[in-house]
Design a protein around this motif. Sequence first.
Motif, PDB file in Angstrom:
ATOM      1  N   ALA A  60      41.290  52.632  73.498  1.00 36.81           N
ATOM      2  CA  ALA A  60      41.663  54.048  73.441  1.00 36.81           C
ATOM      3  C   ALA A  60      40.641  54.850  72.642  1.00 36.81           C
ATOM      4  CB  ALA A  60      43.054  54.198  72.833  1.00 36.81           C
ATOM      5  N   LEU A  61      40.153  54.289  71.543  1.00 37.67           N
ATOM      6  CA  LEU A  61      39.137  54.967  70.731  1.00 37.67           C
ATOM      7  C   LEU A  61      37.824  55.086  71.492  1.00 37.67           C
ATOM      8  CD1 LEU A  61      39.829  53.233  67.292  1.00 37.67           C
ATOM      9  CD2 LEU A  61      40.380  55.585  67.909  1.00 37.67           C
ATOM     10  N   TYR A  62      37.491  54.056  72.261  1.00 34.95           N
ATOM     11  CA  TYR A  62      36.266  54.092  73.075  1.00 34.95           C
ATOM     12  C   TYR A  62      36.369  55.166  74.151  1.00 34.95           C
ATOM     13  CZ  TYR A  62      32.380  52.350  75.927  1.00 34.95           C
ATOM     14  OH  TYR A  62      31.216  52.245  76.632  1.00 34.95           O
ATOM     15  N   ALA A  63      37.593  55.479  74.548  1.00 36.26           N
ATOM     16  CA  ALA A  63      37.816  56.520  75.561  1.00 36.26           C
ATOM     17  C   ALA A  63      37.836  57.919  74.939  1.00 36.26           C
ATOM     18  CB  ALA A  63      39.133  56.252  76.290  1.00 36.26           C
ATOM     19  N   GLU A  86      22.975  49.756  55.256  1.00 38.01           N
ATOM     20  CA  GLU A  86      24.111  49.439  54.387  1.00 38.01           C
ATOM     21  C   GLU A  86      24.701  50.699  53.763  1.00 38.01           C
ATOM     22  OE1 GLU A  86      25.606  46.563  54.027  1.00 38.01           O
ATOM     23  OE2 GLU A  86      24.214  45.650  55.460  1.00 38.01           O
ATOM     24  N   GLN A  87      23.844  51.565  53.232  1.00 40.23           N
ATOM     25  CA  GLN A  87      24.289  52.803  52.589  1.00 40.23           C
ATOM     26  C   GLN A  87      23.339  53.928  52.981  1.00 40.23           C
ATOM     27  OE1 GLN A  87      26.960  53.453  50.780  1.00 40.23           O
ATOM     28  NE2 GLN A  87      27.763  51.398  50.575  1.00 40.23           N
ATOM     29  N   PHE A  88      23.906  55.128  53.131  1.00 38.12           N
ATOM     30  CA  PHE A  88      23.084  56.299  53.432  1.00 38.12           C
ATOM     31  C   PHE A  88      23.533  57.432  52.514  1.00 38.12           C
ATOM     32  CE2 PHE A  88      22.071  60.267  55.516  1.00 38.12           C
ATOM     33  CZ  PHE A  88      20.773  60.056  55.979  1.00 38.12           C
ATOM     34  N   TYR A  89      22.601  57.986  51.737  1.00 43.39           N
ATOM     35  CA  TYR A  89      22.921  59.073  50.816  1.00 43.39           C
ATOM     36  C   TYR A  89      22.221  60.342  51.300  1.00 43.39           C
ATOM     37  CZ  TYR A  89      24.443  55.226  47.858  1.00 43.39           C
ATOM     38  OH  TYR A  89      25.071  54.103  47.379  1.00 43.39           O
ATOM     39  N   GLY A  90      22.959  61.419  51.397  1.00 36.91           N
ATOM     40  CA  GLY A  90      22.415  62.666  51.893  1.00 36.91           C
ATOM     41  C   GLY A  90      23.262  63.192  53.037  1.00 36.91           C
ATOM     42  N   ASN A  91      22.820  64.265  53.652  1.00 35.64           N
ATOM     43  CA  ASN A  91      23.570  64.866  54.758  1.00 35.64           C
ATOM     44  C   ASN A  91      23.325  64.091  56.043  1.00 35.64           C
ATOM     45  OD1 ASN A  91      24.586  66.962  53.162  1.00 35.64           O
ATOM     46  ND2 ASN A  91      22.705  68.158  53.425  1.00 35.64           N
ATOM     47  N   PHE A  92      24.406  63.627  56.639  1.00 35.19           N
ATOM     48  CA  PHE A  92      24.316  62.893  57.899  1.00 35.19           C
ATOM     49  C   PHE A  92      25.256  63.564  58.898  1.00 35.19           C
ATOM     50  CE2 PHE A  92      25.717  59.567  60.850  1.00 35.19           C
ATOM     51  CZ  PHE A  92      24.491  59.116  61.316  1.00 35.19           C
ATOM     52  N   TYR A  93      24.688  64.090  59.982  1.00 36.75           N
ATOM     53  CA  TYR A  93      25.522  64.781  60.961  1.00 36.75           C
ATOM     54  C   TYR A  93      26.381  63.768  61.708  1.00 36.75           C
ATOM     55  CZ  TYR A  93      27.053  67.276  65.085  1.00 36.75           C
ATOM     56  OH  TYR A  93      27.844  67.814  66.088  1.00 36.75           O
ATOM     57  N   ARG A  94      27.681  64.057  61.754  1.00 38.64           N
ATOM     58  CA  ARG A  94      28.602  63.192  62.496  1.00 38.64           C
ATOM     59  C   ARG A  94      29.498  64.076  63.347  1.00 38.64           C
ATOM     60  NH1 ARG A  94      29.661  58.093  61.474  1.00 38.64           N
ATOM     61  NH2 ARG A  94      28.881  58.237  59.337  1.00 38.64           N
ATOM     62  N   GLU A  95      29.441  63.847  64.640  1.00 39.05           N
ATOM     63  CA  GLU A  95      30.265  64.631  65.562  1.00 39.05           C
ATOM     64  C   GLU A  95      31.726  64.315  65.349  1.00 39.05           C
ATOM     65  OE1 GLU A  95      30.558  65.453  70.407  1.00 39.05           O
ATOM     66  OE2 GLU A  95      29.193  63.952  69.590  1.00 39.05           O
ATOM     67  N   LYS A  96      32.580  65.327  65.411  1.00 36.91           N
ATOM     68  CA  LYS A  96      34.020  65.113  65.262  1.00 36.91           C
ATOM     69  C   LYS A  96      34.525  64.197  66.352  1.00 36.91           C
ATOM     70  CE  LYS A  96      35.401  69.443  63.039  1.00 36.91           C
ATOM     71  NZ  LYS A  96      36.251  70.652  63.179  1.00 36.91           N
ATOM     72  N   HIS A  97      35.429  63.266  65.970  1.00 38.65           N
ATOM     73  CA  HIS A  97      36.025  62.363  66.954  1.00 38.65           C
ATOM     74  C   HIS A  97      37.006  63.145  67.796  1.00 38.65           C
ATOM     75  CE1 HIS A  97      37.064  58.668  68.776  1.00 38.65           C
ATOM     76  NE2 HIS A  97      36.649  57.901  67.796  1.00 38.65           N
ATOM     77  N   TYR A 123      44.352  68.655  62.987  1.00 34.96           N
ATOM     78  CA  TYR A 123      43.625  69.296  64.091  1.00 34.96           C
ATOM     79  C   TYR A 123      42.228  69.776  63.700  1.00 34.96           C
ATOM     80  CZ  TYR A 123      42.644  72.618  67.850  1.00 34.96           C
ATOM     81  OH  TYR A 123      42.056  73.288  68.876  1.00 34.96           O
ATOM     82  N   LYS A 124      42.100  70.402  62.535  1.00 37.02           N
ATOM     83  CA  LYS A 124      40.811  70.972  62.130  1.00 37.02           C
ATOM     84  C   LYS A 124      39.767  69.897  61.852  1.00 37.02           C
ATOM     85  CE  LYS A 124      42.398  75.408  60.333  1.00 37.02           C
ATOM     86  NZ  LYS A 124      42.447  76.311  59.156  1.00 37.02           N
ATOM     87  N   GLY A 125      40.209  68.711  61.487  1.00 35.78           N
ATOM     88  CA  GLY A 125      39.257  67.634  61.196  1.00 35.78           C
ATOM     89  C   GLY A 125      38.966  66.767  62.397  1.00 35.78           C
ATOM     90  N   LEU A 126      39.590  67.074  63.538  1.00 39.01           N
ATOM     91  CA  LEU A 126      39.388  66.302  64.763  1.00 39.01           C
ATOM     92  C   LEU A 126      38.998  67.247  65.889  1.00 39.01           C
ATOM     93  CD1 LEU A 126      42.612  64.104  64.494  1.00 39.01           C
ATOM     94  CD2 LEU A 126      40.292  63.366  63.943  1.00 39.01           C
ATOM     95  N   SER A 127      38.351  66.717  66.911  1.00 33.26           N
ATOM     96  CA  SER A 127      37.962  67.570  68.035  1.00 33.26           C
ATOM     97  C   SER A 127      39.179  67.889  68.908  1.00 33.26           C
ATOM     98  CB  SER A 127      36.899  66.868  68.883  1.00 33.26           C
ATOM     99  OG  SER A 127      37.439  65.754  69.559  1.00 33.26           O
ATOM    100  N   LYS A 128      39.109  69.028  69.607  1.00 29.65           N
ATOM    101  CA  LYS A 128      40.198  69.407  70.511  1.00 29.65           C
ATOM    102  C   LYS A 128      40.400  68.355  71.588  1.00 29.65           C
ATOM    103  CE  LYS A 128      39.383  74.393  69.984  1.00 29.65           C
ATOM    104  NZ  LYS A 128      38.997  75.642  70.678  1.00 29.65           N
ATOM    105  N   ARG A 129      39.280  67.853  72.092  1.00 32.72           N
ATOM    106  CA  ARG A 129      39.339  66.846  73.170  1.00 32.72           C
ATOM    107  C   ARG A 129      40.048  65.576  72.693  1.00 32.72           C
ATOM    108  NH1 ARG A 129      36.009  62.859  75.594  1.00 32.72           N
ATOM    109  NH2 ARG A 129      36.097  62.933  77.883  1.00 32.72           N
ATOM    110  N   PHE A 130      39.721  65.141  71.479  1.00 31.62           N
ATOM    111  CA  PHE A 130      40.349  63.946  70.924  1.00 31.62           C
ATOM    112  C   PHE A 130      41.853  64.137  70.767  1.00 31.62           C
ATOM    113  CE2 PHE A 130      41.991  61.744  67.177  1.00 31.62           C
ATOM    114  CZ  PHE A 130      41.759  60.423  67.535  1.00 31.62           C
ATOM    115  N   ALA A 131      42.252  65.295  70.210  1.00 29.98           N
ATOM    116  CA  ALA A 131      43.680  65.571  70.006  1.00 29.98           C
ATOM    117  C   ALA A 131      44.423  65.606  71.339  1.00 29.98           C
ATOM    118  CB  ALA A 131      43.851  66.894  69.266  1.00 29.98           C
ATOM    119  N   PHE A 132      43.825  66.252  72.344  1.00 29.80           N
ATOM    120  CA  PHE A 132      44.466  66.350  73.655  1.00 29.80           C
ATOM    121  C   PHE A 132      44.605  64.968  74.292  1.00 29.80           C
ATOM    122  CE2 PHE A 132      43.882  66.421  78.275  1.00 29.80           C
ATOM    123  CZ  PHE A 132      45.010  67.140  78.653  1.00 29.80           C
TER     124      PHE A 132
END
Length: 288
Positions: A132-135, A277-288, A80-89
Amino acid sequence: MQMKKFKYYQDVRSIVLLTAATLLQVFTLQAILTPANLLPSGFLGISVLIQNISKMFLPTPIPLNISSLVLNVVVAFLCYKGLSKRFAFLSLFQVVLSSFFLSIFHFQPILHDVMLAVLLGGALNGIYIALALYADGSTGGTDFIALYVSNKKGKSIWEYVFVGNVILLIVFALTSSWEQAGFSILFQFVATKTLENFHHRYEQLTLQITTETPEKIMDYYFENYKHGMSCIEGVGGYTHRKIYILYTVISSYELKEITKGILNSDPKAIINVMSTEQFYGNFYREKH
């Protein structure tokens, strides 16, 4: 008000797409996979193992839908903590909906050739998971674990899920048929490859934007996204006018929305999209 409308549209879109994905899942299971006697994998396969073991110790074996639902709820809670509430629901909504659809729909077999069932069933399996993932949801099961780890690592791990399914199918083969297991492993391979072709959430792209009005674009970008952006001053080779080149790295699933917003900010902007191909450093990624 506009934000509320957008969220309402997103929720309706997700429910419609998840319903379509669930219907396709049930059709694939009943009309193609079950008649071909393909062995289950993932949480369904674990549920079958639980049922088989419970037969040896209990007068009434544990039903598949009960053990599958319990496993999904437990893993959803742990991830749960690593995923968004919306995704889990939305994922749990899909799991419950699939149990309901399995009880009311009874699709007849459409194929009588096992190899055709493996190929078509594998392709449809990959498509309904990608849908389902696209949704913004999933079909539950190992999807929870795969996406939890993917969010942490920033890359897809479907190949590891495939290896886990192969191990589970080999366990099944020890108690049933190696031929069944072989066809089932091939089915999982086709499904995994199909999914990888449709699901590109963890791929990264570099945008190179040439513009004469960088402030408009940067104002839009920083207002709506949490990625960084660099700005380099230059001179147009043909016009000899001052131009600015902006660089940013985004997730591939954001491409359509971001490019549309940039062109709305500056219709004359030129956008070059490059694979990263590769990205090094901080990259913001929204929780699924």
